[in-house]
Design an enzyme around this catalytic site. Structure first.
Site, PDB file in Angstrom:
ATOM      1  N   ALA A 167       0.850  -1.196   0.000  1.00  0.00           N
ATOM      2  CA  ALA A 167       0.000   0.000   0.000  1.00  0.00           C
ATOM      3  C   ALA A 167       0.880   1.238   0.000  1.00  0.00           C
ATOM      4  CB  ALA A 167      -0.895   0.007   1.242  1.00  0.00           C
TER       5      ALA A 167
ATOM      6  N   VAL B 187      15.270   1.118  16.347  1.00  0.00           N
ATOM      7  CA  VAL B 187      16.405   1.698  17.078  1.00  0.00           C
ATOM      8  C   VAL B 187      17.708   1.326  16.377  1.00  0.00           C
ATOM      9  CG1 VAL B 187      17.625   1.808  19.285  1.00  0.00           C
ATOM     10  CG2 VAL B 187      15.145   1.492  19.267  1.00  0.00           C
TER      11      VAL B 187
ATOM     12  N   ILE C  19      21.595  -2.149  13.173  1.00  0.00           N
ATOM     13  CA  ILE C  19      22.289  -2.787  14.310  1.00  0.00           C
ATOM     14  C   ILE C  19      21.265  -3.614  15.095  1.00  0.00           C
ATOM     15  CG2 ILE C  19      23.638  -2.419  16.418  1.00  0.00           C
ATOM     16  CD1 ILE C  19      24.354   0.374  15.405  1.00  0.00           C
TER      17      ILE C  19
ATOM     18  N   GLU D 275      16.674  15.646   7.002  1.00  0.00           N
ATOM     19  CA  GLU D 275      15.379  15.922   6.374  1.00  0.00           C
ATOM     20  C   GLU D 275      15.263  17.421   6.094  1.00  0.00           C
ATOM     21  OE1 GLU D 275      13.075  13.437   6.103  1.00  0.00           O
ATOM     22  OE2 GLU D 275      14.319  11.996   7.167  1.00  0.00           O
TER      23      GLU D 275
ATOM     24  N   LYS E 265      14.297   6.685  20.718  1.00  0.00           N
ATOM     25  CA  LYS E 265      15.041   5.417  20.701  1.00  0.00           C
ATOM     26  C   LYS E 265      15.534   5.023  22.096  1.00  0.00           C
ATOM     27  CE  LYS E 265      16.387   6.254  15.907  1.00  0.00           C
ATOM     28  NZ  LYS E 265      17.359   6.939  15.043  1.00  0.00           N
TER      29      LYS E 265
HETATM   30  N1  HSE Z   1      16.798  10.160  11.227  1.00  0.00           N
HETATM   31  C1  HSE Z   1      17.497   9.074  11.842  1.00  0.00           C
HETATM   32  C2  HSE Z   1      18.984   9.397  11.929  1.00  0.00           C
HETATM   33  C3  HSE Z   1      17.384   7.785  11.089  1.00  0.00           C
HETATM   34  O1  HSE Z   1      19.437  10.435  11.459  1.00  0.00           O
HETATM   35  O2  HSE Z   1      19.684   8.582  12.506  1.00  0.00           O
HETATM   36  C4  HSE Z   1      16.120   7.044  11.327  1.00  0.00           C
HETATM   37  O3  HSE Z   1      15.947   6.732  12.665  1.00  0.00           O
END
Ligand code: HSE
Length: 437
Positions: free
Chosen positions: A43, A132, A136, A190, A205
């Protein structure tokens, strides 16, 4: 062998990686899982993209809700992100008896308690290895590999974007703003990098890791969060001169008074392995009583590293889904009825050591005034450096490292120090962690 059927929600970077790796390594994955794992439906709002990635190998839809009720689907992979629609989809999937795999740390850190309770009631599994530190296998390590241990603390570089920015600032002596733009140009950060640079992503995390390590509910609202956007390049330089590196750490520690849960820029000794984790890489250091310190290093993001974690969960579920729910590995490492509520420490009650930078008049008695204030607050000084004033200037940078003290004591001392006429502007305060035993 009858395949296990998967519905994939979201075919962006990680979804695409999952599709590709499942196809490429299908034979080995089947040998491990005991039966084929087949994506039967994808989807995505972008059907054109979904068509390109899947090459017509499965059904496509732009209605994610049709996937979570699809009778053909055994496992739903949620890669939509956020806690709005993603939460509804995950809850509906569980309600419909589907197992769920998700990379959504924001969702789990804020609604994990509700999600795991629903999954337990329904007898389904929720896999979240990808949530997380990307590729890893830290969830597996904490939940299963370290199960004999009393875990004492975890400290992790669990955000690649900020680690990249800090590495570049140190390497090239550039400002935060300059490096952030570069990180955005390279696609690390981003367009809206707030969650990364303000420490929110790392706090999601570490909230999950704290829950697994100590058998406590997810308590993201109790996390202390400070990002790197206000970090000055000069502190990175001075830290280096003192033998330290600055990293954005997620830290959780069990103390006699309660559990620490915090994210902030942290000075750590440059000789520690984790201090040398550079660029967009992640690393998690776990201190446990039997094994001692263990360090887990790798890629924390990206299509195939994250797919590696998603598929590991698919394989686990494929192997375990016929087992009685009570005989499976508990979602949060501890049996659901053995979870405990421990007090969560406010940042003011956390004990650590500190780096202070002050701008002071280069005059007799200045140092004495400052050290007296620290002594009054029972704060012991570990090291002091005064930089010579630059040519033509009468003020100098004074850098002090303290021994361990409570956050509220250092804050009280800083208020008094800032009130001294000989101190210009604000005192810069950064926390320090030895990360030894
Ligand atoms: N935006 C996160 C980072 C990656 O820069 O590690 C995804 O959790």
């Amino acid at each position: 062998m009858k395949p296990i059927n998967v519905g994939l929600l979201g075919i962006g970077t990680v979804g695409g990686g999952t599709f590709t790796v499942l196809q490429r390594n299908c034979e080995e994955i089947t040998r491990r899982a005991g039966r084929p794992i087949r994506i039967v439906v994808v989807a995505d709002k972008n059907l054109e993209l979904a068509k390109q990635v899947t090459g017509g190998a499965c059904r496509l839809t732009d209605d994610a809700f049709s996937v979570v009720t699809d009778p053909e689907v055994d496992i739903v992979i949620e890669l939509i992100g956020g806690y709005g629609v993603a939460r509804q989809l995950v809850m509906q999937a569980i309600e419909n008896g589907k197992h769920v795999v998700t990379a959504n740390k924001a969702l789990l850190a804020t609604h994990g308690n509700e999600i795991f309770k629903a999954a337990q009631d329904k007898g389904v599994m929720v896999g979240f290895e990808a949530a997380v530190a990307g590729g890893i296998p830290i969830i597996k390590a904490v939940r299963e590999g370290l199960t004999a241990n009393r875990i004492e603390w975890i400290a992790g570089i669990i955000n690649g974007t900020t680690n990249f920015i800090l590495s570049e600032m140190r390497d090239k002596g550039l400002s935060f703003d300059t490096v952030l733009k570069e990180a955005q140009r390279l696609g690390y950060a981003e367009a809206d990098p707030t969650f990364d640079i303000e420490g929110v992503d790392a706090a999601h995390k570490i909230t999950i890791l704290a829950s697994l390590a100590f058998g406590i509910p997810m308590q993201f609202d109790k996390a202390y969060i400070e990002g790197i956007s206000k970090l000055d390049a000069v502190d990175i330089k001075y830290a280096e001169q003192l033998g330290y590196r600055i990293k954005l750490l997620g830290i959780t520690r069990r103390t006699d008074e309660g559990v620490e849960l915090r994210v902030h820029p942290t000075l750590i000794p440059a000789r520690r392995l984790i201090a040398n984790v550079e660029g967009a890489m992640n690393a998690v250091l776990v201190q446990a009583d039997a094994v001692g310190a263990t360090l887990y290093y790798g890629k924390g993001a990206g299509a195939e590293p994250t797919a590696s974690a998603v598929i590991a969960d698919l394989v686990d579920i494929t192997r375990m889904h016929t087992a009685d729910p009570e005989n499976r590995v508990p979602h949060l490492a501890f049996q659901p009825d053995a979870m405990v509520e421990l007090p969560m420490l406010a940042m003011d009650d956390v004990t650590t050591s500190y780096y202070l930078r002050l701008r002071v008049a280069d005059k007799t008695g200045v140092l004495a005034d400052i050290t007296r204030i620290l002594a009054d607050e029972q704060i012991s000084i570990d090291a002091v450096i005064q930089k010579e004033p630059a040519d033509g200037e009468t003020e100098a940078d004074l850098i002090m490292l303290t021994h361990q003290t409570r956050e509220k004591c250092i804050k009280a001392a800083i208020v008094k120090i800032e009130a001294l006429g000989v101190v210009t502007g604000n005192v810069t305060k950064l926390r320090m962690e030895e990360l030894g035993k």
